[in-house]
Design an enzyme around this catalytic site. Structure first.
Site, PDB file in Angstrom:
ATOM      1  N   HIS A 116       1.286   4.824  -2.429  1.00 29.01           N
ATOM      2  CA  HIS A 116       0.926   5.680  -3.564  1.00 29.01           C
ATOM      3  C   HIS A 116       2.212   6.339  -4.031  1.00 29.01           C
ATOM      4  O   HIS A 116       2.832   7.086  -3.268  1.00 29.01           O
ATOM      5  CB  HIS A 116      -0.092   6.737  -3.148  1.00 29.01           C
ATOM      6  CG  HIS A 116      -1.356   6.151  -2.588  1.00 29.01           C
ATOM      7  ND1 HIS A 116      -2.479   5.944  -3.356  1.00 29.01           N
ATOM      8  CD2 HIS A 116      -1.661   5.703  -1.339  1.00 29.01           C
ATOM      9  CE1 HIS A 116      -3.427   5.409  -2.601  1.00 29.01           C
ATOM     10  NE2 HIS A 116      -2.959   5.243  -1.372  1.00 29.01           N
ATOM     11  N   HIS A 176       0.865  -1.194   0.000  1.00 26.30           N
ATOM     12  CA  HIS A 176       0.000   0.000   0.000  1.00 26.30           C
ATOM     13  C   HIS A 176       0.896   1.236   0.000  1.00 26.30           C
ATOM     14  O   HIS A 176       1.318   1.710   1.052  1.00 26.30           O
ATOM     15  CB  HIS A 176      -0.925  -0.029   1.222  1.00 26.30           C
ATOM     16  CG  HIS A 176      -1.961   1.064   1.227  1.00 26.30           C
ATOM     17  ND1 HIS A 176      -3.172   0.929   1.879  1.00 26.30           N
ATOM     18  CD2 HIS A 176      -1.970   2.298   0.676  1.00 26.30           C
ATOM     19  CE1 HIS A 176      -3.876   2.038   1.732  1.00 26.30           C
ATOM     20  NE2 HIS A 176      -3.161   2.900   1.018  1.00 26.30           N
ATOM     21  N   HIS A 216      -9.576   0.989  -1.440  1.00 25.20           N
ATOM     22  CA  HIS A 216      -9.545   1.606  -0.115  1.00 25.20           C
ATOM     23  C   HIS A 216     -10.966   1.503   0.446  1.00 25.20           C
ATOM     24  O   HIS A 216     -11.934   1.889  -0.228  1.00 25.20           O
ATOM     25  CB  HIS A 216      -9.163   3.080  -0.214  1.00 25.20           C
ATOM     26  CG  HIS A 216      -7.706   3.340  -0.455  1.00 25.20           C
ATOM     27  ND1 HIS A 216      -7.011   2.777  -1.493  1.00 25.20           N
ATOM     28  CD2 HIS A 216      -6.821   4.123   0.226  1.00 25.20           C
ATOM     29  CE1 HIS A 216      -5.741   3.207  -1.435  1.00 25.20           C
ATOM     30  NE2 HIS A 216      -5.596   4.021  -0.406  1.00 25.20           N
ATOM     31  N   GLU A 231     -11.416   3.262   5.743  1.00 23.58           N
ATOM     32  CA  GLU A 231     -10.414   4.195   6.272  1.00 23.58           C
ATOM     33  C   GLU A 231     -11.185   5.274   7.036  1.00 23.58           C
ATOM     34  O   GLU A 231     -11.076   5.375   8.258  1.00 23.58           O
ATOM     35  CB  GLU A 231      -9.581   4.799   5.127  1.00 23.58           C
ATOM     36  CG  GLU A 231      -8.503   5.782   5.587  1.00 23.58           C
ATOM     37  CD  GLU A 231      -7.756   6.456   4.418  1.00 23.58           C
ATOM     38  OE1 GLU A 231      -8.284   6.480   3.291  1.00 23.58           O
ATOM     39  OE2 GLU A 231      -6.637   6.980   4.664  1.00 23.58           O
ATOM     40  N   ASP A 286       1.693   3.990   2.837  1.00 25.91           N
ATOM     41  CA  ASP A 286       0.652   4.813   2.213  1.00 25.91           C
ATOM     42  C   ASP A 286       1.270   5.974   1.420  1.00 25.91           C
ATOM     43  O   ASP A 286       1.434   5.854   0.203  1.00 25.91           O
ATOM     44  CB  ASP A 286      -0.351   5.309   3.258  1.00 25.91           C
ATOM     45  CG  ASP A 286      -1.724   5.624   2.689  1.00 25.91           C
ATOM     46  OD1 ASP A 286      -1.942   5.415   1.488  1.00 25.91           O
ATOM     47  OD2 ASP A 286      -2.602   6.068   3.472  1.00 25.91           O
ATOM     48  N   ASP A 287       1.573   7.075   2.088  1.00 32.88           N
ATOM     49  CA  ASP A 287       2.163   8.257   1.439  1.00 32.88           C
ATOM     50  C   ASP A 287       3.321   8.744   2.302  1.00 32.88           C
ATOM     51  O   ASP A 287       3.204   9.742   3.022  1.00 32.88           O
ATOM     52  CB  ASP A 287       1.098   9.356   1.308  1.00 32.88           C
ATOM     53  CG  ASP A 287      -0.096   8.891   0.501  1.00 32.88           C
ATOM     54  OD1 ASP A 287       0.019   8.823  -0.735  1.00 32.88           O
ATOM     55  OD2 ASP A 287      -1.134   8.556   1.110  1.00 32.88           O
TER      56      ASP A 287
HETATM   57  N1  ADE Z   1      -4.625   8.709  -1.951  1.00 36.89           N
HETATM   58  C1  ADE Z   1      -3.405   8.703  -1.437  1.00 36.89           C
HETATM   59  N2  ADE Z   1      -3.427   8.272  -0.176  1.00 36.89           N
HETATM   60  C2  ADE Z   1      -4.718   7.982   0.117  1.00 36.89           C
HETATM   61  C3  ADE Z   1      -5.390   7.489   1.254  1.00 36.89           C
HETATM   62  N3  ADE Z   1      -4.762   7.202   2.387  1.00 36.89           N
HETATM   63  N4  ADE Z   1      -6.728   7.338   1.192  1.00 36.89           N
HETATM   64  C4  ADE Z   1      -7.378   7.630   0.063  1.00 36.89           C
HETATM   65  N5  ADE Z   1      -6.802   8.102  -1.029  1.00 36.89           N
HETATM   66  C5  ADE Z   1      -5.469   8.265  -1.013  1.00 36.89           C
HETATM   67 ZN    ZN Z   2      -3.801   4.752   0.443  1.00 40.28          ZN
END
Ligand code: ADE
Ligand code: ZN
Length: 326
Positions: free
Chosen positions: A18, A16, A196, A199, A277-278
């Site tokens: 991005h 996971h 997703h 969340e 994630d990011d």
């Molecule tokens: N795009 C990038 N990170 C995300 C996340 N945690 N939830 C939804 N969209 C995303």
């Molecule tokens: Zn994500």
């Protein structure tokens, strides 16, 4: 070894991530300069200071803005290679990375530029580190079904370089069922499916991802625990959840790491994995996520081994490749 050294050396997969969320402020400035783009920030420090979010949408607004510096094939190559360099340093052996083509094609960047840059970065990482990777195309769920179909069509010439489709962006108000037909079409093309769900959105969205989109993995899935039947169903299915602890903390999905649901997920027999994630926005790469849950006392070394093992079991690698990693 110390706990840090144990985590650092633990072979793992990341499921996971991005790729646009791995854009560090330093690279953002370098690309802005290379492409002669003016940024609304004066320094790297000013960018980092802006990364305070109270929810998912807060983050998404600044994340889509950051992606504007990505213009050329070389930019996408450099972005991907920088992530793989960091992942390799974290003992990541395999990564399944998301990209958001609509963020780029809507700015006039051709799909081929995005695909060629990312796949050349992936090739370079495999050649240099033996780090394998797969690419998952995400549809932006705040946009409509027609836009998702147009994106799938634009990606069809590159089908042999794609492993799956995903669903990301603003969750609440955009249920999985909005994308039933486009996920059916992606499945018919032989693509894997992830979404997703849970969340910020309710357990009902996780049910929809399973029942309507027929996903192979759930990204996040935190709120599944609010529904006991859903929780036991996920356990029975052996459904992989790609959990992102530091993301959850930064986006206020959890109030404090000690409250993170990862402990309950493992107790309930869910196939949870840890992911970043990011990472450029949430203050850490995958090992930082392993360290954060360990430091909070939620998991011990055996759990960390389970989580790393789950990352290979939940990957889209073939059985022989999975076993090679276990
Ligand atoms: N795009 C990038 N990170 C995300 C996340 N945690 N939830 C939804 N969209 C995303
Ligand atoms: Zn994500």
């Amino acid at each position: 070894p110390s706990l840090d050294a144990f985590i650092a050396g633990l072979p793992k997969a990341e499921l996971h991530l991005h790729i646009e969320g791995s854009l560090e402020p330093e690279l953002m400035f370098a690309l802005a300069q290379r492409n002669r783009i003016a940024l609304p920030f004066k320094s790297v420090e000013e960018v980092r200071a802006a990364y305070e979010f109270s929810n998912l949408q807060d983050f998404l607004d600044i994340y889509y803005q950051g992606a504007d510096v990505l213009r050329t094939e070389q930019d996408f190559h450099d972005l991907a290679k920088a992530y793989f360099d960091r992942a390799h340093a974290d003992s990541v052996r395999h990564a399944e990375i998301f990209f958001d083509p609509q963020t780029h094609t809507d700015r006039g960047i051709p799909m081929s530029v995005v695909m060629d840059g990312l796949t050349s970065g992936m090739k370079a990482a495999e050649a240099e580190y033996g780090l394998t990777s797969k690419l998952i195309l995400c549809f932006l769920r705040h946009l409509d079904e027609d836009a998702a179909f147009a994106t799938l069509k634009a990606a069809e010439p590159f089908l042999d370089r794609l492993t799956g489709v995903g669903l990301d962006s603003s969750e609440v108000g955009h249920p999985p069922s909005k994308f039933t037909r486009v996920f059916d079409a992606a499945g018919a093309l032989g693509l894997k499916k992830v979404a997703h769900a849970g969340e910020e959105g309710p357990p009902e969205y996780v049910h929809e991802a399973l029942d309507i989109l027929k996903v192979d993995r759930i990204d996040h899935g935190n709120r599944s625990l609010e529904d006991a039947h859903l929780t036991s169903r996920l356990a029975r299915l052996g459904m992989t959840l790609t959990v992102c602890p530091l993301s959850n903390l930064k986006l206020c999905v959890v109030t404090d790491m000690a409250q993170h649901p990862i402990r309950t997920m493992l107790n309930k027999g869910l196939r949870a994995t840890l992911n970043s994630d990011d990472p450029a926005y949430f203050g850490g790469y995958v090992n930082d996520n392993y360290r954060a849950v360990a430091a909070s006392g939620l998991v011990d070394r055996d759990d960390l081994i389970t989580l790393a093992r789950n990352s290979f079991l939940g990957s889209f690698l073939g059985d022989a490749e999975v076993f090679r990693h276990l």
